[in-house]
Design an enzyme around this catalytic site. Structure first.
Site, short mmCIF file in Angstrom:
data_model
loop_
_atom_site.label_atom_id
_atom_site.label_comp_id
_atom_site.label_asym_id
_atom_site.label_seq_id
_atom_site.Cartn_x
_atom_site.Cartn_y
_atom_site.Cartn_z
N LYS A 1 0.81 -1.23 0.00
CA LYS A 1 0.00 0.00 0.00
C LYS A 1 0.84 1.28 0.00
O LYS A 1 0.44 2.30 -0.53
CB LYS A 1 -0.95 0.01 1.19
CG LYS A 1 -2.12 -0.95 1.01
CD LYS A 1 -3.20 -0.69 2.04
CE LYS A 1 -4.44 -1.52 1.75
NZ LYS A 1 -4.25 -2.94 2.10
N GLU B 1 -9.62 7.54 4.07
CA GLU B 1 -10.52 6.71 4.85
C GLU B 1 -9.92 5.32 4.92
O GLU B 1 -9.13 4.93 4.05
CB GLU B 1 -11.92 6.67 4.24
CG GLU B 1 -12.21 5.52 3.31
CD GLU B 1 -11.67 5.72 1.91
OE1 GLU B 1 -11.57 6.88 1.48
OE2 GLU B 1 -11.35 4.71 1.25
N SER C 1 1.41 -9.90 -1.25
CA SER C 1 1.08 -8.48 -1.01
C SER C 1 1.42 -7.97 0.37
O SER C 1 1.68 -6.78 0.54
CB SER C 1 -0.40 -8.26 -1.30
OG SER C 1 -1.21 -9.11 -0.51
C1 LIG Z 1 -5.16 -3.90 1.60
C2 LIG Z 1 -4.52 -5.18 1.26
C3 LIG Z 1 -4.97 -5.96 0.19
C4 LIG Z 1 -6.17 -5.62 -0.64
O1 LIG Z 1 -6.11 -4.41 -1.32
P1 LIG Z 1 -5.89 -4.34 -2.89
O2 LIG Z 1 -6.14 -2.91 -3.22
O3 LIG Z 1 -6.86 -5.26 -3.53
O4 LIG Z 1 -4.50 -4.76 -3.15
C5 LIG Z 1 -4.28 -7.13 -0.10
N1 LIG Z 1 -3.23 -7.54 0.62
C6 LIG Z 1 -2.77 -6.82 1.68
C7 LIG Z 1 -1.61 -7.33 2.45
C8 LIG Z 1 -3.40 -5.63 2.04
O5 LIG Z 1 -2.95 -4.92 3.08
#
Ligand SMILES: *Cc1c(COP(=O)(O)O)cnc(C)c1O
Length: 391
Positions: A89, A111, A375
């Site tokens: 993020k 938000e 992610s």
């Molecule tokens: C917020 C988050 C997501 C989901 O958000 P996307 O905008 O779909 O990427 C996925 N994995 C992690 C670790 C997150 O913090």
């Protein structure tokens, strides 16, 4: 077929900017300036410098040998979990705060639902010395206390949203109200590839550093392109980032949504499976709704996938058949999270564990190269793992 934004802000039938008239000047200012500013070599240099020295990019592309042997494919993990703050993020919040500075803004609003985007925003506001206000539903403030504490420690103000279901969409309404009242000095940092045009494109471009690096890293290994690229989808930003430079290539894209307790259980966030066209967060896209068009409350064990829509790019990838969509239950995700922990010594975020669960759900050939966007890391989810496995 094009998978990129067109000049009107649409991906196929999806996208656009469906906003109250009073928000028009803010969104227009962004739309008129974002490409010129973000393409400026000085901007690019500052963005890349921060990604390198502050975030820790490039993140490694790691060959998961034991996980590959278990599931029968050549599995590579793009280690976004190693980014500062523990997930992808921050790539976007850094890009947007630099853009806000160039636009002369001094105040940042955001938000957040799970608090992850709030933390990523508070982090970059601290780094840049900008005022930071994060709107969060009252229910979420209680559920996500550690992230609320992080934001406060970073100097942000967390403002509770006490209307409606007191969750993400109510926080979004409060943020939009704030932006209408403060059009001149304030930038609204949206955390995924959602919202009115140009946000989906803006966020996708900032996150596209992920697939830019993957391409180079595979090339260094002598691999021309992967066979499959897998990512979980909440709003869709980590997926958009790892798909971006493969959209026009012969690479299978796999998008993983949260099936919660089952797609048709009434407790899921599998938007493409059960959603229909509608307008959410200023964008025309697929979203979960009642027969009279009210947005339904999503559910997933992972807070980051608990979103009732998907970004317009992903709605287009779904409708056009460009990407393969798979829904993964809470249970399958929790098992995949444990499996990666035990086989590779990497505890994934539960969002990410949904993407990893695909290997049990679907067969790949032994020699196929599969890149998974890892992610985020699972530290934030420790309590959920503890409850689930009675640890
Ligand atoms: C917020 C988050 C997501 C989901 O958000 P996307 O905008 O779909 O990427 C996925 N994995 C992690 C670790 C997150 O913090």
């Amino acid at each position: 077929m094009s998978y990129h934004i067109n000049k009107d802000g649409y991906y196929g039938r999806f996208g656009g900017a469906f906003i109250p008239e009073m928000l028009y000047p803010n969104v227009q200012e962004l739309k008129e300036n974002y490409l010129e500013i973000t393409r400026d070599p000085a901007f690019v240099a500052e963005f890349e410098e921060l990604l390198s020295t502050y975030v820790g990019r490039p993140t490694p592309l790691y060959f998961a040998q034991r996980f590959s042997e278990r599931y029968g494919a050549q599995i590579y993990l793009k280690r976004e979990d190693l980014c500062h703050t523990g997930a992808h993020k921050v790539n976007n919040t850094i890009g947007q705060i630099l853009l806000a500075k160039k636009l002369g803004k001094t105040r940042i609003i955001a938000e957040t639902g799970a608090g992850q985007h709030g933390v990523a925003t508070a982090t970059v506001c601290a780094r840049m010395g900008m005022e930071c206000i994060v709107y969060m539903g009252e229910v979420d403030i209680k559920r996500q206390a550690p992230n609320v504490a992080r934001m406060k420690l970073l100097g942000a103000k967390v403002r509770p949203a006490s209307s409606g279901s007191k969750t993400l969409k109510d926080a979004t309404n409060e943020a939009i109200r704030d932006w209408i009242n403060n059009p001149v000095d304030t930038h609204y940092i949206i955390g995924s590839v959602v919202g009115p045009h140009p946000y989906p494109d803006l966020v996708a471009r900032f996150q596209s550093v992920i697939s830019k690096e993957v391409k180079e890293q595979l090339k260094n290994l002598g691999v021309n392109k992967p066979d499959h690229v897998i990512a979980c989808v909440g709003g869709g930003s980590n997926a958009a980032g790892i798909y971006y430079h493969y959209l026009d290539e012969d690479v299978n894209l796999i998008a993983v949504e949260a099936a919660g307790k089952g797609i048709s259980s009434g407790h899921s966030a599998a938007t493409t499976a059960i959603g229909k066209m509608g307008i959410i967060h200023g964008s025309k896209t697929l979203l979960m709704q009642t027969s009279d068009g009210q947005i339904t409350e999503p559910y997933s064990i992972s807070a980051g996938l608990d979103y009732p829509g998907i970004g317009p790019l992903h709605a287009h990838l779904f409708e056009s058949g460009r990407a393969e969509f798979i829904a993964i239950t809470d249970e399958a995700a929790m098992q995949a999270g444990k499996s990666l922990s035990e086989l590779e010594g990497i505890i994934p975020a539960i969002e990410t564990a949904h993407a990893l669960a695909v290997f049990k759900e679907r067969k790949f050939d032994n020699d196929e190269i599969v890149v998974v966007n890892l992610s985020g890391r699972g530290d934030k989810d420790l309590q959920t793992y503890m409850d689930y496995y009675s640890l």
